[in-house]
Design a protein around this motif. Structure first.
Motif, PDB file in Angstrom:
ATOM      1  N   LEU A   1       0.952  -1.167   0.079  1.00  0.00           N
ATOM      2  CA  LEU A   1      -0.012   0.097  -0.153  1.00  0.00           C
ATOM      3  C   LEU A   1       0.741   1.365   0.047  1.00  0.00           C
ATOM      4  CD1 LEU A   1      -2.286  -1.188   3.037  1.00  0.00           C
ATOM      5  CD2 LEU A   1      -2.650  -1.676   0.526  1.00  0.00           C
ATOM      6  N   ASP A   2       1.158   1.758  -1.262  1.00  0.00           N
ATOM      7  CA  ASP A   2       2.135   2.753  -1.475  1.00  0.00           C
ATOM      8  C   ASP A   2       1.115   4.144  -1.364  1.00  0.00           C
ATOM      9  OD1 ASP A   2       4.583   4.286  -1.504  1.00  0.00           O
ATOM     10  OD2 ASP A   2       4.493   3.846  -3.827  1.00  0.00           O
ATOM     11  N   ASP A   3       1.455   4.879  -0.362  1.00  0.00           N
ATOM     12  CA  ASP A   3       0.830   6.162  -0.191  1.00  0.00           C
ATOM     13  C   ASP A   3      -0.526   6.440  -0.763  1.00  0.00           C
ATOM     14  OD1 ASP A   3       0.967   8.959   0.364  1.00  0.00           O
ATOM     15  OD2 ASP A   3       1.669   9.439  -1.511  1.00  0.00           O
ATOM     16  N   VAL A   4      -1.379   5.369  -0.304  1.00  0.00           N
ATOM     17  CA  VAL A   4      -2.893   5.430  -0.740  1.00  0.00           C
ATOM     18  C   VAL A   4      -3.839   6.091  -0.117  1.00  0.00           C
ATOM     19  CG1 VAL A   4      -2.492   3.455  -2.355  1.00  0.00           C
ATOM     20  CG2 VAL A   4      -3.207   3.096   0.134  1.00  0.00           C
ATOM     21  N   LEU A   5      -3.465   6.191   1.326  1.00  0.00           N
ATOM     22  CA  LEU A   5      -4.594   6.626   2.302  1.00  0.00           C
ATOM     23  C   LEU A   5      -4.969   7.990   1.854  1.00  0.00           C
ATOM     24  CD1 LEU A   5      -3.783   4.855   5.844  1.00  0.00           C
ATOM     25  CD2 LEU A   5      -5.256   4.366   3.882  1.00  0.00           C
ATOM     26  N   SER A   6      -3.947   8.719   1.683  1.00  0.00           N
ATOM     27  CA  SER A   6      -4.162  10.212   1.483  1.00  0.00           C
ATOM     28  C   SER A   6      -5.159  10.732   0.276  1.00  0.00           C
ATOM     29  CB  SER A   6      -2.682  11.177   1.243  1.00  0.00           C
ATOM     30  OG  SER A   6      -2.099  10.364  -0.070  1.00  0.00           O
ATOM     31  N   GLU A   7      -5.256   9.382  -0.738  1.00  0.00           N
ATOM     32  CA  GLU A   7      -6.172   9.520  -1.844  1.00  0.00           C
ATOM     33  C   GLU A   7      -7.444   8.917  -1.402  1.00  0.00           C
ATOM     34  OE1 GLU A   7      -4.875  10.509  -4.520  1.00  0.00           O
ATOM     35  OE2 GLU A   7      -2.895  11.061  -3.906  1.00  0.00           O
ATOM     36  N   LEU A   8      -7.782   8.436  -0.277  1.00  0.00           N
ATOM     37  CA  LEU A   8      -9.159   7.846  -0.014  1.00  0.00           C
ATOM     38  C   LEU A   8      -9.830   8.612   0.944  1.00  0.00           C
ATOM     39  CD1 LEU A   8      -8.214   4.105   0.119  1.00  0.00           C
ATOM     40  CD2 LEU A   8      -8.851   5.310  -1.958  1.00  0.00           C
ATOM     41  N   ASP A   9     -11.034   8.736   1.006  1.00  0.00           N
ATOM     42  CA  ASP A   9     -11.735   9.285   2.074  1.00  0.00           C
ATOM     43  C   ASP A   9     -11.919   8.357   3.090  1.00  0.00           C
ATOM     44  OD1 ASP A   9     -13.873   7.756   1.077  1.00  0.00           O
ATOM     45  OD2 ASP A   9     -14.887   9.331   0.076  1.00  0.00           O
ATOM     46  N   GLU A  10     -12.757   8.718   4.038  1.00  0.00           N
ATOM     47  CA  GLU A  10     -12.776   7.766   5.238  1.00  0.00           C
ATOM     48  C   GLU A  10     -13.528   6.482   5.012  1.00  0.00           C
ATOM     49  OE1 GLU A  10     -14.974   7.620   9.557  1.00  0.00           O
ATOM     50  OE2 GLU A  10     -14.531   9.764   8.668  1.00  0.00           O
ATOM     51  N   LEU A  11     -14.815   6.624   4.092  1.00  0.00           N
ATOM     52  CA  LEU A  11     -15.495   5.260   3.783  1.00  0.00           C
ATOM     53  C   LEU A  11     -14.584   4.382   2.986  1.00  0.00           C
ATOM     54  CD1 LEU A  11     -18.338   4.173   3.503  1.00  0.00           C
ATOM     55  CD2 LEU A  11     -18.609   5.144   1.359  1.00  0.00           C
ATOM     56  N   ARG A  12     -13.832   4.966   2.175  1.00  0.00           N
ATOM     57  CA  ARG A  12     -12.876   4.059   1.224  1.00  0.00           C
ATOM     58  C   ARG A  12     -11.759   3.395   2.093  1.00  0.00           C
ATOM     59  NH1 ARG A  12     -13.595   8.647  -2.101  1.00  0.00           N
ATOM     60  NH2 ARG A  12     -15.164   8.298  -3.668  1.00  0.00           N
ATOM     61  N   GLN A  13     -11.087   4.349   3.105  1.00  0.00           N
ATOM     62  CA  GLN A  13     -10.322   3.601   3.947  1.00  0.00           C
ATOM     63  C   GLN A  13     -10.640   2.810   4.777  1.00  0.00           C
ATOM     64  OE1 GLN A  13      -8.868   6.608   6.329  1.00  0.00           O
ATOM     65  NE2 GLN A  13      -7.820   7.853   4.705  1.00  0.00           N
ATOM     66  N   ARG A  14     -11.987   2.769   5.062  1.00  0.00           N
ATOM     67  CA  ARG A  14     -12.600   1.792   6.123  1.00  0.00           C
ATOM     68  C   ARG A  14     -12.540   0.401   5.271  1.00  0.00           C
ATOM     69  NH1 ARG A  14     -16.299   4.489   8.039  1.00  0.00           N
ATOM     70  NH2 ARG A  14     -18.225   4.000   6.699  1.00  0.00           N
ATOM     71  N   ALA A  15     -13.160   0.502   3.889  1.00  0.00           N
ATOM     72  CA  ALA A  15     -13.426  -0.590   3.155  1.00  0.00           C
ATOM     73  C   ALA A  15     -12.054  -1.381   2.985  1.00  0.00           C
ATOM     74  CB  ALA A  15     -13.664  -0.177   1.639  1.00  0.00           C
ATOM     75  N   LEU A  16     -10.820  -0.557   2.806  1.00  0.00           N
ATOM     76  CA  LEU A  16      -9.676  -1.066   2.415  1.00  0.00           C
ATOM     77  C   LEU A  16      -9.242  -1.841   3.834  1.00  0.00           C
ATOM     78  CD1 LEU A  16      -6.914  -1.502   1.022  1.00  0.00           C
ATOM     79  CD2 LEU A  16      -6.348   0.816   1.383  1.00  0.00           C
ATOM     80  N   PHE A  17      -9.294  -1.341   4.889  1.00  0.00           N
ATOM     81  CA  PHE A  17      -8.941  -2.009   6.205  1.00  0.00           C
ATOM     82  C   PHE A  17      -9.668  -3.107   6.238  1.00  0.00           C
ATOM     83  CE2 PHE A  17      -7.744   2.600   7.797  1.00  0.00           C
ATOM     84  CZ  PHE A  17      -6.395   2.383   7.207  1.00  0.00           C
ATOM     85  N   GLU A  18     -10.868  -3.412   6.026  1.00  0.00           N
ATOM     86  CA  GLU A  18     -11.478  -4.447   6.142  1.00  0.00           C
ATOM     87  C   GLU A  18     -11.124  -5.529   5.429  1.00  0.00           C
ATOM     88  OE1 GLU A  18     -15.536  -3.264   5.639  1.00  0.00           O
ATOM     89  OE2 GLU A  18     -15.729  -2.280   7.587  1.00  0.00           O
ATOM     90  N   ALA A  19     -10.754  -5.088   4.192  1.00  0.00           N
ATOM     91  CA  ALA A  19     -10.251  -6.303   3.251  1.00  0.00           C
ATOM     92  C   ALA A  19      -9.001  -6.771   3.445  1.00  0.00           C
ATOM     93  CB  ALA A  19     -10.306  -5.504   1.669  1.00  0.00           C
TER      94      ALA A  19
END
Length: 372
Positions: free
Chosen positions: A315-333
């Motif tokens: 995961l290369d510098d992706v969190l800054s590109e994602l809002d809270e909803l998308r971050q949560r989806a990524l963390f769950e996966a």
């Protein structure tokens, strides 16, 4: 699947690195241009035998040095494996699996499975067909190493056929002689191309179902995502080989006029649509990011199902590109995956609700990683 040890010598800006990462999330943080991406690039290199950033291996060697080394040990459900990459300036890179030399880079496929998330993922939906073909080829090669070898042989035959279509080569041959030589390569292209198209269609079919479900979850059911394989050679009622043969034989005059082969899987695409409209043309920036994330998450899920174990996530510098909803989806996966996440600071992770007390974190500065 878990990387147990990573070793670098004179790789990019790392003079020397010995890293024993944790089995879950590993955070590499620090200012820009310190070497965070270089660390995950090294893991990617061991999975695919090539960098995701450059086709030139010489760029991977530290400035002023004649060679570089990347090695890692990975634990899989089948046992422990090792991968090594040795680079020498001006020479072909050497690849090793379990200390045995590889004759071809394709032998690496499936030894270490990785899924990479980066800001460039947006090109999956915003970019041209070549970006989506590259995605198809890299992921299918992990799933089915035989696909990688078929693709290599197809590309070689395509280069030979295109060489015959160059104006200077056409002038040297009579029409009949040229067609005889083209036919030799046509036969190989037809057999290999049909196999490639069949595998791509099957892969996209599986990926599309997962991506549609994940996108509904991320968007709260407000949008529907559809992926569809868009082959350059369309089925004509017969088999794929017959359709490809018709396209090649019927297009010879146009190929000669243009100087290259116009038909085949090297011109395929994947259509990405949102509620019936092209994401590339009509999607907002947010919709495009959600579509790209859904595709990448479906890749992760499909690998998990196919291989019986989760891949390693980069995961290369992706969190800054994602809002809270998308971050949560990524963390769950990524709950059951070993992950390497790069970011500028730990504050963003804390704001996202992540408890950093038991997560290995490494400060990256001037090509060194220090546990904090």
């Amino acid at each position: 699947m878990q990387v147990e040890r990573l070793k670098l010598n004179y790789f990019r800006n790392y003079e020397s690195l010995r890293l024993a990462p944790g089995g879950g999330l590993n955070v590499i943080f620090g200012e820009n241009a310190q070497g965070k991406t270089n660390a995950v690039e090294a893991v990617f290199l061991c999975a695919f035998g090539r960098s995701h950033r450059t086709p030139r291996d010489a760029e991977l060697i530290s400035s002023g040095m004649s060679g570089a080394y990347v090695g890692l040990d990975v634990m899989t459900r089948a046992g422990s494996r090792s991968v090594e990459v040795k680079l020498r300036d001006g020479e072909r890179k050497q690849l090793f699996i379990d200390k045995a030399a590889c004759e071809r880079s394709g032998e690496l496929m499936g030894v270490l499975n990785v899924v990479m998330f980066s800001p460039e993922d947006l090109e999956l939906v915003k970019g041209g067909p070549a970006e989506r073909r590259r995605f198809l080829d890299m992921e299918l090669s992990q799933f089915r190493p035989a696909y990688y070898f078929a693709l290599q042989r197809y590309n070689k035959a395509l280069r030979e056929r295109n060489a015959l279509l160059r104006p200077e080569a056409v002038k040297e041959r009579t029409g009949e002689a040229l067609r005889r030589e083209l036919y030799v390569w046509d036969e190989q292209l037809i057999t290999l191309g049909a196999d490639i198209m069949q595998r791509r269609a099957e892969f996209i079919g599986k990926l599309a179902a997962i991506a549609a479900r994940l996108h509904r979850e991320i968007s709260g059911g407000r949008e529907s995502l559809a992926l569809a394989y868009d082959p350059n050679v369309k089925p004509n009622g017969g088999g794929l080989e017959e359709a490809f043969a018709d396209a090649l034989y019927g297009g010879v005059a146009e190929d000669i006029r243009r100087g290259y082969t116009n038909s085949g899987p090297h011109r395929d695409d994947v259509a990405v649509s949102l509620s019936g409209g092209s994401v590339r043309t009509f999607g907002s920036q947010g919709q495009q990011r959600t579509a790209a994330l859904s595709v990448k998450l479906s890749e992760l899920e499909l690998l998990r199902e196919d291989r019986g174990e989760p891949p390693v996530l980069l995961l290369d510098d992706v969190l800054s590109e994602l809002d809270e909803l998308r971050q949560r989806a990524l963390f769950e996966a990524m709950h059951d995956c070993q992950s390497f996440l790069t970011c500028v600071s730990l504050e963003g992770l804390k704001r996202a609700g992540m408890d950093m007390s038991n997560i290995p974190a490494f400060l990256c500065k001037n090509g060194t990683l220090t546990a904090v």
